[in-house]
Structure formats: structure tokens, C-alpha cells
Design a protein around this motif. Structure first.
Motif, PDB file in Angstrom:
ATOM      1  N   LYS A 254       1.094   6.502 -13.952  1.00  0.00           N
ATOM      2  CA  LYS A 254       1.268   4.919 -13.611  1.00  0.00           C
ATOM      3  C   LYS A 254       1.009   4.589 -12.570  1.00  0.00           C
ATOM      4  N   GLY A 255       0.422   5.129 -11.556  1.00  0.00           N
ATOM      5  CA  GLY A 255       0.150   4.706 -10.553  1.00  0.00           C
ATOM      6  C   GLY A 255      -1.370   3.929 -10.234  1.00  0.00           C
ATOM      7  N   LYS A 256      -2.289   4.380 -11.817  1.00  0.00           N
ATOM      8  CA  LYS A 256      -3.247   3.976 -12.366  1.00  0.00           C
ATOM      9  C   LYS A 256      -3.353   2.576 -12.747  1.00  0.00           C
ATOM     10  N   LEU A 257      -2.555   2.801 -13.665  1.00  0.00           N
ATOM     11  CA  LEU A 257      -2.045   1.336 -14.592  1.00  0.00           C
ATOM     12  C   LEU A 257      -1.935   0.126 -13.517  1.00  0.00           C
ATOM     13  N   LEU A 258      -0.553   0.721 -11.943  1.00  0.00           N
ATOM     14  CA  LEU A 258      -0.229  -0.974 -11.053  1.00  0.00           C
ATOM     15  C   LEU A 258      -1.831  -1.130  -9.995  1.00  0.00           C
ATOM     16  N   LEU A 259      -2.664  -0.317 -10.474  1.00  0.00           N
ATOM     17  CA  LEU A 259      -3.733   0.003  -9.381  1.00  0.00           C
ATOM     18  C   LEU A 259      -5.051  -1.280 -10.528  1.00  0.00           C
TER      19      LEU A 259
ATOM     20  N   SER B 219       0.597  -1.307  -0.262  1.00  0.00           N
ATOM     21  CA  SER B 219      -0.210   0.083   0.111  1.00  0.00           C
ATOM     22  C   SER B 219       0.477   1.227  -0.027  1.00  0.00           C
ATOM     23  N   ASP B 220       1.939   1.133   0.502  1.00  0.00           N
ATOM     24  CA  ASP B 220       2.905   2.617   0.647  1.00  0.00           C
ATOM     25  C   ASP B 220       3.505   2.897  -0.918  1.00  0.00           C
ATOM     26  N   ILE B 221       4.139   1.277  -1.711  1.00  0.00           N
ATOM     27  CA  ILE B 221       4.251   1.541  -3.001  1.00  0.00           C
ATOM     28  C   ILE B 221       2.766   1.995  -3.905  1.00  0.00           C
ATOM     29  N   ILE B 222       1.991   1.654  -3.950  1.00  0.00           N
ATOM     30  CA  ILE B 222       0.608   1.955  -4.631  1.00  0.00           C
ATOM     31  C   ILE B 222       0.833   3.683  -4.355  1.00  0.00           C
ATOM     32  N   GLU B 223       0.760   4.089  -3.261  1.00  0.00           N
ATOM     33  CA  GLU B 223       0.146   4.691  -2.823  1.00  0.00           C
ATOM     34  C   GLU B 223       1.140   6.303  -2.877  1.00  0.00           C
TER      35      GLU B 223
END
Ligand code: ATP
Ligand code: MG
Lengths: 310, 219
Positions: free
Chosen positions: A208-213, A195-199
Motif C-alpha cells: 500500500k505504501g508503494k501504491l501511495l508513493l 511524511s509521517d503517514i507515508i512512513e
């Protein structure tokens, strides 16, 4: 396109191999082609669950290049439509596969021409197991009601999830973001969580965050509670499903529980799989329900009940 | 970004916007069976800090939605934010919170409430309650003595008043760092006093004087 289901379990002996053999048998009886791949290298016993003492050929022949294609190492079982890639002859060193070898096996599995492919994995959260688990976009996870098994389930899920994050970001970007997080941490010894990484990523690079999600949401965990007994909270599986769906971005589905039955043990040593030998027990019905949830009930009823008329 | 943190109070308890007070209590109990300190699920999936954080949110959801006024304000905010439809504001007015001792609950719960109520009424604890209520500062141990002399278990207080056992223990054992935030503490003390049928105001004020100032302001 085949559907590939790696079968993991945080703890040893939760029933991954038994589940692989019996789900395979039930699906094969519905007329679909199924291949079970024994990837518990060094601890392989899937052949025994299928009543085979010593398969003549297997993964070893693929790794030592006797067979060019993995498909050539497939052997048939006593059940029609059900096939096996055994790893019984794999030497112990193979248990520590190199990354390239693992990739080669995964690519070969993805090319196997069967409707359903189940991968029986080793217990625990070592690299091999996790990498094989991520060979597909969905995986089965078998746990039992004991507290230690649930604790290991949580560890397994967290480990797979974190590794999925790493897989999506690729090594360099992953390490970079982890380094940044650690640099900003008050407590240097705390663990970096997914969750830290996503944040951090979403803040730094929203696209990129959206792609990861998106990639994380596309991953589906299917949970099976095995060796269930009456005295246990009957909603345990649903509760774990709920917690996982709330706190991780992937998709979690509880497929159902499989009751404890001591006859499972006997059937392992006999030459027939449990569901073939005892098709009317609660445990066998539990397994059938799981199959229905997993592959849907789209096949004609006559096929579904064929097994009763053998 | 944590998925749980994005949930609204209804989603936290997993209930619809028009949930009845009974459903809220049921959902709260269900959440505790997943997240409370003695649950193997929350033990396995979360660190102690994470769990405490989650429990705080569940507590907040429960106490807000169980309070008619606070719930109304919260619903209004959801409507203003475009999350909920205006219709929820009118519909819910019809359903009043169910007071603790009232009919219209599942038989089991009613029976328990009745049993507890009966026990409280029958037991004459005038001596001890007068002693305690005359004190300026009331300690956790005072509350515990009173409860035990009436013959009510912690479990029953939990069942009837829906105060988590860990909070009840913290209150009775004066473990100040473990206490919930002040607003919740007050509301718990109130339910606790109501259950024991003693002067609510005296108990709340007396106990709060018992809490060290730094703890009190730290909240
Ligand atoms: N539902 C069940 N009821 C009773 N016994 C079961 C059940 N499922 C599995 N078992 C028993 O539990 C033992 C372990 O099962 P299995 O070998 O399938 O576990 P595993 O997860 O593959 O273990 P490993 O981690 O060693 O590969 C076996 O003796 C099997 O007979
Ligand atoms: Mg096994």
C-alpha cells in the motif's frame, strides 16, 4: 482527452485570474480549443478579465438544472477558440458546496470537449479550492515573490499533498493510520505530517505504501512566479522547485516568472486581454514562454506567430 | 520516509561525483541560500527543527567532501555499495583541495581573499593576540575582540572561510547550545584561526575548554 489545469494560489490577488485569461488566450491563438471555468464561486471575476460584463448563462444554470449539461453553459469570448463557463450568477451560498455537488461539477468538467480546460479557483486552502485543485492530475500554482505569498504557497502545497494522500488512502484507512501515528507520538500536540503517514503506511503495509508513493509521484505541480520584479532573487522559482522536488514525492516544475507590468491592471478594465493588447511586452513574452513549456512547441511555427499578424 | 534523507552527500549538494572543490563551495553557498535561517523558502516550508536537521546534513556533506581524506573514504563506500563507478576513485586524486589563499579562483573571490589577507598582515595586533593566546581558556568574546581589532567583519569570515554566520555568531557569543557538533566546531575554529593568522592549536584548545563539559559530551 482534454488537459485540465486547475489554477490555485495560496494568497488572494497573486494573479490566478489574469494568468488563466492570458494563458487561455495564447493557447487559443495557436488553434487549440480552450475553456476557462470560473470556480471562484462568490468572488468570480474571470469574465471581467475577458472583457465581458455579464455572461447570459453559466455554472448557476447547471447547478439549478436549467441546463442538463455543463457544456450548454459555455459561452464564447471575443477571442476565437476561447470559451468561458462563468459563475457570476452563482448565489453566494453556493460558495459552500456540498461534497456531492462538487463531485458533480468535477465530473462534468472532466467531460467538457475542449483541448485545454483551466479552472480559476478561489484563493486560500479551503475544501472547495483543494478539491477542485485535485480534479486533475496536474495543477498550476501562482505565487508572487512576497514572503507571505511564499509562506502561503508552502501551506497550499502541503495541504494539497496531504489531501492527495487522504484521497488515495480513502477516508477510513487515512483516519486509522493518523490515529495510530498520534497514539505513538511523544508530543500529542504536534501535527501529523504527510511524511509521517507515508512512513507509517510503508512500515505497516509495504504494498500500500508503494501504491501511495506511485500515486503521489503521478501528481504534477506547475509553478508560476507572477508579479516578478528585478530586485528579487532571479532563481527564486528554481529554488522553490528544487526544494519541493526534494521533500515531496510529487513532481514539481517551475514554468517561469511573469514580470510585473502595471499595464496588466489597465487591460483588466479594458475589453481586451493583456496579451492581445500588448503582445510584445516582457510580461507577454514571459506568458508565451510558459505556454511553450506547458503545452510544448509542437505546433507549426506559422500558427505560433499568427497572433502577430492579426 | 523522507526523500531528502535518502540523498547521498553529492546529491544533497546537487553536484556530480567528480565535482571540483570550487564547485563544492559554490553548491554549498547555493544550498545555504535556500536553507539558511534567513531564507524565506526554508522558513515557509519547514519547522525550525526540520530546518536545523537539513542544515546539519548540508554541513556534513560540505565538510566531508571538502576534506580530501574523508571524501576518499566516502567515495570508496559509494563504490562498495555499487552506487558509484570505480573510476571516480582514481579521477579525483588529481584534483587537490584548493587551500584558502591560493590563485585559480574567480577574480572576485581571489580579490576578497587578498584584501582580507592584506588587512590581517598589515594590522599589528601583537598586544591583543599575545594577551588572548596566553590564556588557558579562550572565550567567544576573545575571538570577537581579536577579529574586530584586525578589522574583519563576520560577513568576510563567512565569505572566505565558508562558515555559516549563525555558527560564527554562536561561537563568538558563547551560545553553546547553538554550536555545531564537536568535529565541525573544531574545523570551524581552525579555519577561523587560520584566517586571522594566529596559532591554530591554541585557539582550538582554548576555546574548547571554554565550552561546558555537558555541552561538549552532549555532541
Ligand atoms: N504580472 C502582473 N503585473 C502587474 N499586475 C498584475 C500582474 N498579475 C496580476 N496583476 C494584478 O493583480 C491583481 C490581482 O490579480 P488577479 O485578480 O488575477 O488575482 P487573483 O489571484 O485571481 O485574485 P483573487 O484571489 O482575488 O481571485 C489585479 O489587479 C491584476 O491586475
Ligand atoms: Mg481571481
Amino acid at each position: 482527452m482534454s488537459r485540465i489545469y486547475p489554477i490555485g494560489g495560496g494568497k488572494g490577488g497573486t494573479g490566478k485570474t489574469v494568468i488563466a485569461a492570458n494563458l487561455g488566450a495564447l493557447i487559443a491563438k495557436q488553434g487549440k480549443s480552450v475553456v476557462l471555468v470560473d470556480l471562484d464561486l462568490g468572488g468570480s471575476n474571470l469574465h471581467t478579465c475577458l472583457g465581458m460584463r455579464n455572461p447570459r448563462i453559466g455554472l448557476n444554470e447547471f447547478l439549478n438544472k436549467t441546463c442538463k449539461k455543463l457544456d450548454q453553459t459555455v459561452v464564447s469570448t471575443a477571442i476565437s477558440n476561447l470559451f468561458l463557463v462563468s459563475s457570476v450568477n452563482c448565489s453566494l451560498e453556493v460558495a459552500n458546496l456540498f461534497f456531492a455537488q462538487k463531485q458533480k461539477i468535477i465530473r462534468a468538467i472532466q467531460r467538457l470537449p475542449y483541448d485545454y480546460i483551466f479552472l480559476d479557483l478561489a484563493a486560500g486552502t479551503n475544501f472547495n479550492t483543494i478539491d477542485f485543485f485535485l480534479a486533475s492530475n496536474e495543477g498550476l500554482f501562482v505565487f508572487t515573490p512576497e514572503p507571505t505569498s511564499i509562506e502561503n504557497a508552502a501551506r497550499f502545497i502541503r495541504t494539497v499533498y496531504l489531501r492527495k494522500v487522504k484521497q488515495v488512502l480513502k477516508q477510513r484507512a487515512f483516519l486509522e493510520i493518523v490515529r495510530e501515528i498520534i497514539a505513538n507520538m511523544k508530543d500529542r500536540n504536534a501535527n501529523v505530517k504527510s511524511s509521517d503517514i507515508i512512513e507509517a503506511l510503508t512500515e505497516k503495509d509495504p504494498a500500500k505504501g508503494k501504491l501511495l508513493l506511485e500515486r503521489l509521484s503521478a501528481f504534477r505541480f506547475k509553478l508560476i512566479l507572477n508579479q516578478f520584479e528585478k530586485k528579487i532573487d532571479e532563481n527564486l522559482g528554481e529554488k522553490i522547485e528544487k526544494v519541493c522536488n526534494r521533500h515531496f514525492h510529487s513532481d514539481f516544475q517551475f514554468l517561469g516568472k511573469v514580470s510585473y507590468d502595471e499595464k496588466v491592471h489597465d487591460s483588466v478594465l479594458s475589453s481586451r486581454t493583456y496579451v492581445t493588447k500588448y503582445p510584445y511586452t516582457v510580461t507577454a513574452l514571459n506568458l508565451q514562454n510558459i505556454v511553450d513549456k506547458l503545452i510544448g512547441k509542437d505546433q507549426p511555427v506559422s500558427d505560433r506567430y499568427q497572433r502577430y499578424h492579426e | 520516509m523522507n526523500k531528502f534523507e535518502e540523498l547521498n552527500l553529492y546529491e544533497i549538494l546537487g553536484i556530480p561525483l567528480n565535482a571540483s572543490y570550487f564547485e563544492i563551495r559554490q553548491a554549498y553557498k547555493e544550498e545555504l541560500s535556500i536553507y539558511d535561517e534567513d531564507s524565506v523558502i526554508s522558513y515557509s516550508f519547514f519547522s525550525d527543527d526540520e530546518r536545523a536537521e537539513i542544515l546539519k546534513k548540508i554541513e556534513e556533506a560540505f565538510l566531508t567532501l571538502m576534506d580530501e581524506i574523508k571524501r576518499g573514504e566516502y567515495d570508496r563506500a559509494l563504490v562498495d555499495a555499487g552506487i558509484a563507478d570505480v573510476s571516480i576513485l582514481s579521477k579525483k586524486g588529481q584534483k587537490k583541495p584548493i587551500p584558502l589563499f591560493q590563485m585559480g579562483r574567480p577574480a572576485e573571490y581571489n580579490a576578497l581573499v587578498k584584501r582580507v589577507k592584506k588587512r590581517v598582515e598589515e594590522k599589528d595586533v601583537t598586544a591583543i593576540s599575545t594577551e588572548i593566546l596566553s590564556k588557558e581558556v579562550i572565550s567567544g568574546n576573545d575571538l570577537k575582540r581579536l577579529r574586530e581589532s584586525i578589522g574583519i567583519t563576520l560577513e568576510e569570515v563567512f565569505e572566505v572561510a565558508r562558515i555559516r554566520k549563525s555558527f560564527l555568531k554562536a561561537i563568538e557569543e558563547d551560545q553553546f547550545e547553538e554550536l555545531p557538533p564537536m568535529v565541525y566546531l573544531k574545523s570551524f575554529l581552525k579555519s577561523y584561526a587560520e584566517l586571522l593568522q594566529v596559532d591554530v592549536q591554541k585557539i582550538v584548545e582554548g576555546y574548547i575548554k571554554n565550552v561546558p563539559i555537558d555541552q561538549e559530551f552532549g555532541r
